[in-house]
Design an enzyme around this catalytic site. Sequence first.
Site, PDB file in Angstrom:
ATOM      1  N   ASP A 103       0.848  -1.185   0.000  1.00 57.60           N
ATOM      2  CA  ASP A 103       0.000   0.000   0.000  1.00 57.60           C
ATOM      3  C   ASP A 103       0.891   1.245   0.000  1.00 57.60           C
ATOM      4  OD1 ASP A 103      -2.275   1.739   0.580  1.00 57.60           O
ATOM      5  OD2 ASP A 103      -1.456   1.803   2.616  1.00 57.60           O
TER       6      ASP A 103
ATOM      7  N   ASP B  75      -0.026   5.128   0.760  1.00 58.55           N
ATOM      8  CA  ASP B  75      -0.158   6.124   1.832  1.00 58.55           C
ATOM      9  C   ASP B  75      -0.327   5.457   3.199  1.00 58.55           C
ATOM     10  OD1 ASP B  75      -0.046   7.952  -0.241  1.00 58.55           O
ATOM     11  OD2 ASP B  75      -2.217   8.141  -0.391  1.00 58.55           O
TER      12      ASP B  75
END
Length: 193
Positions: free
Chosen positions: A8, A10
């Site tokens: 992922d 952020d």
Amino acid sequence: MSQAVFIDRDGTLSHEVGYVNHLSRFRLFSFAVEAVRLVNKSGLLAVVVTNQAGIARGYFPSRLLDEVHDALRAAMEEGGARLDGIYCCPHHPTEGEPPFRADCDCRKPKAGLLRRAEAELGIDLARSWVIGDRRPDLELAWAVGARAALVKTGYGLGELTYNAPSWPRAPDLVAEHLLEAVQRIVAERGVAG
Ligand SMILES: [Mg+2]
Ligand SMILES: [Zn+2]
């Protein structure tokens, strides 16, 4: 068929700052380059998977996303690391205008980004991992039979403290941050082959 570590963006690879609506708001974690380098060294693919509904919402143009990801790739390269892919969902089911307002199949936790990477990069999803800071990242992993690691950076500590106890399934691994998650995935792989 390759094994992959899906990462992922952020809150996991970079600081969670809300919408990254300008390049100046994008800040990698200090350990991000080392973590990706370790994935590279271990012979796994390093693939970023990220929801960026700010595009659908009209908060920033898709060319900013390209700019951010060019900067991300450059920072990795400078540190001797390499991302094998960056897959992004720019959609939102109800906000903005078509084509980005769409009930797509790629907004995490839907599996579209992983399916695309599976096909384009030849990945064995069942032997792969997803590392993220929020529940949709974990659900994404489980939707395709991969394993899920939750990091305590970004939203992770809050998810772990307040929400995870009532989740039907516990994360397969909980780590302080991305580098620790990668170290443990790689170490397990060394034992299990
Ligand atoms: Mg995140
Ligand atoms: Zn999408």
